[in-house]
Design an enzyme around this catalytic site. Structure first.
Site, mmCIF file in Angstrom:
data_model
loop_
_atom_site.group_PDB
_atom_site.id
_atom_site.type_symbol
_atom_site.label_atom_id
_atom_site.label_comp_id
_atom_site.label_asym_id
_atom_site.label_seq_id
_atom_site.Cartn_x
_atom_site.Cartn_y
_atom_site.Cartn_z
ATOM 1 N N HIS A 1 1.465 8.779 5.310
ATOM 2 C CA HIS A 1 0.554 9.829 5.759
ATOM 3 C C HIS A 1 1.068 10.562 6.989
ATOM 4 O O HIS A 1 0.838 11.764 7.139
ATOM 5 C CB HIS A 1 -0.825 9.238 6.035
ATOM 6 C CG HIS A 1 -1.547 8.858 4.796
ATOM 7 N ND1 HIS A 1 -2.025 9.793 3.906
ATOM 8 C CD2 HIS A 1 -1.848 7.648 4.268
ATOM 9 C CE1 HIS A 1 -2.600 9.168 2.896
ATOM 10 N NE2 HIS A 1 -2.483 7.871 3.077
ATOM 11 N N THR B 1 -6.996 3.180 -0.901
ATOM 12 C CA THR B 1 -6.823 1.746 -0.638
ATOM 13 C C THR B 1 -7.965 0.876 -1.143
ATOM 14 O O THR B 1 -7.752 -0.112 -1.851
ATOM 15 C CB THR B 1 -6.639 1.516 0.879
ATOM 16 O OG1 THR B 1 -5.482 2.212 1.313
ATOM 17 C CG2 THR B 1 -6.483 0.037 1.181
ATOM 18 N N ASN C 1 -12.861 4.881 0.060
ATOM 19 C CA ASN C 1 -12.810 4.207 1.352
ATOM 20 C C ASN C 1 -14.124 4.396 2.103
ATOM 21 O O ASN C 1 -14.511 3.565 2.923
ATOM 22 C CB ASN C 1 -11.641 4.726 2.184
ATOM 23 C CG ASN C 1 -10.303 4.232 1.664
ATOM 24 O OD1 ASN C 1 -10.226 3.207 1.003
ATOM 25 N ND2 ASN C 1 -9.250 4.969 1.941
ATOM 26 N N LYS D 1 -5.037 -3.597 7.562
ATOM 27 C CA LYS D 1 -6.298 -2.919 7.285
ATOM 28 C C LYS D 1 -7.398 -3.933 6.971
ATOM 29 O O LYS D 1 -7.165 -4.889 6.222
ATOM 30 C CB LYS D 1 -6.156 -1.976 6.086
ATOM 31 C CG LYS D 1 -5.215 -0.810 6.299
ATOM 32 C CD LYS D 1 -5.190 0.061 5.055
ATOM 33 C CE LYS D 1 -4.261 1.253 5.223
ATOM 34 N NZ LYS D 1 -4.248 2.104 4.017
ATOM 35 N N ASP D 2 -8.599 -3.677 7.484
ATOM 36 C CA ASP D 2 -9.717 -4.565 7.167
ATOM 37 C C ASP D 2 -9.997 -4.596 5.666
ATOM 38 O O ASP D 2 -10.185 -5.654 5.067
ATOM 39 C CB ASP D 2 -10.975 -4.173 7.956
ATOM 40 C CG ASP D 2 -11.283 -2.677 7.918
ATOM 41 O OD1 ASP D 2 -10.888 -1.989 6.949
ATOM 42 O OD2 ASP D 2 -11.925 -2.189 8.867
ATOM 43 N N ARG D 3 -10.007 -3.430 5.021
ATOM 44 C CA ARG D 3 -10.307 -3.377 3.585
ATOM 45 C C ARG D 3 -9.220 -4.024 2.742
ATOM 46 O O ARG D 3 -9.474 -4.502 1.637
ATOM 47 C CB ARG D 3 -10.534 -1.932 3.156
ATOM 48 C CG ARG D 3 -9.423 -0.946 3.508
ATOM 49 C CD ARG D 3 -9.918 0.494 3.368
ATOM 50 N NE ARG D 3 -8.906 1.499 3.681
ATOM 51 C CZ ARG D 3 -8.668 1.963 4.911
ATOM 52 N NH1 ARG D 3 -9.357 1.477 5.940
ATOM 53 N NH2 ARG D 3 -7.761 2.896 5.123
ATOM 54 N N ASP E 1 0.824 -1.203 0.000
ATOM 55 C CA ASP E 1 0.000 0.000 0.000
ATOM 56 C C ASP E 1 0.866 1.264 0.000
ATOM 57 O O ASP E 1 1.709 1.445 0.867
ATOM 58 C CB ASP E 1 -0.897 -0.024 1.246
ATOM 59 C CG ASP E 1 -2.176 0.755 1.068
ATOM 60 O OD1 ASP E 1 -2.228 1.603 0.168
ATOM 61 O OD2 ASP E 1 -3.123 0.514 1.842
#
Length: 316
Positions: free
Chosen positions: A305, A77, A98, A160-162, A36
């Site tokens: 970030h 993402t 998102n 990350k869940d996604r 990512d």
């Protein structure tokens, strides 16, 4: 008639030979890896820092697409992972960001939000109310399961869940993601009603405090990172308790901050460790039926970030 029959038999024979050969050539385990926020130019900018069996091997023995363009926005993402694994764009797979505003409910919708499922693996209720129900297109992992009549094993893993849910598709063996409130990898009742033993055992080993207690320093002497800017810059964010965002970083272990691991390389280490447990625990790649392990490394995105030149108005 005889000629036609002979031709038919030859076609069937050739087809069967090709099918048998293709079965021999099938990979036992496919590992899909997404890093990512790893820009394409990082492959070349930091080339000399990579090991021979890492990115250098991928570049030398793999295929690098040098002139590709995104035909959608935003390139965050959730749409990215959905597009990679479905082979189509947000207009068709429906993961347009998102999160987005739902006109009919008059409220915001998170990309993998699902109020009809429950948390499995921790007491953080909201962290587990997730599923792929908003994804409207089939993924390559879905198609693999269909091809093998659900005998293929598909596992999605990410901080990350996604990053775990969307690549794993609608009908995986399991999808697991990190809950930074409990320090555990969790799932939801969409997939199962309890964690498998290999996930529970991993959680019980308390990897977060184990890794954060090591601190965070550069792999090589810091003066060798000539491809990067100076260690201290005014635009960098700080970790909790830091005076300045400089190496080496030290974490206060008297009050473990389970979210701190997200922005460090330790988060990637932890993901790799649980991926190895998944391979052993689910016996991935041990028979002639192709399995799929979908990994998404979130560390570079979180670090980008916090420490990079970005103003984040939405969850990336």
């Amino acid at each position: 008639m005889a000629k036609r029959l002979l031709f038919f038999l030859i076609v069937v024979l050739v087809t069967n030979i090709q099918y048998a050969q293709s079965r021999l050539d099938r990979p036992k385990l496919i590992v899909g890896i997404v890093v990512d926020q790893m820009r394409h130019d990082y492959l070349y900018r930091y080339y000399d820092k990579y090991s021979e069996n890492g990115f250098k091997r991928i570049l030398k023995e793999g295929f690098s697409c040098e002139n590709l363009h995104y035909n959608y926005a935003p390139t965050v993402t959730a749409p990215g992972h959905a597009s990679i694994y479905t082979g189509t764009t947000p207009a068709y797979h429906a993961i347009i960001g998102n999160e987005w505003f739902q006109r009919y409910s008059r409220k915001s919708m998170y990309c993998v939000e699902d109020e009809n499922v429950s948390n499995v693996g921790s007491s953080t209720i909201a962290a587990g109310k997730k599923s792929p129900k908003n994804l409207l297109a089939s993924t390559m992992t879905d198609e693999l399961r269909l091809f093998f009549y659900n005998k293929s094993k598909v596992i999605g893993l990410s901080i990350k869940d996604r990053g775990s849910i969307l690549p794993a598709g609608h009908n995986p063996t399991g999808a697991y993601w990190y809950d930074d409130q409990s320090g555990n990898f969790i799932t939801s009742t969409y997939y199962r009603d309890h964690l498998p033993d290999w996930v529970s055992k991993f959680n019980n080993e308390k990897w977060v405090p184990k890794l954060l207690s090591q601190g965070w320093n550069t792999l090589k002497p810091i003066n060798e990172y000539t491809e990067s800017t100076t260690d201290l810059n005014p635009y960098e964010g700080k970790l909790a308790g830091e005076k300045d965002p400089v190496f080496p970083r030290v974490f206060d272990m008297s009050k473990p901050n389970y979210g701190a691991i997200n922005v460090t390389p330790h988060g990637n280490t932890m993901l790799t460790e649980i991926a190895l447990r998944a391979i052993a625990g689910e016996s991935l790649g041990t028979d002639e039926i192709t399995d799929f392990l979908a990994l998404s490394y979130s560390g570079p995105d979180y670090a980008g970030h916090l420490f990079g030149l970005q103003l984040s108005l939405i969850h990336i």
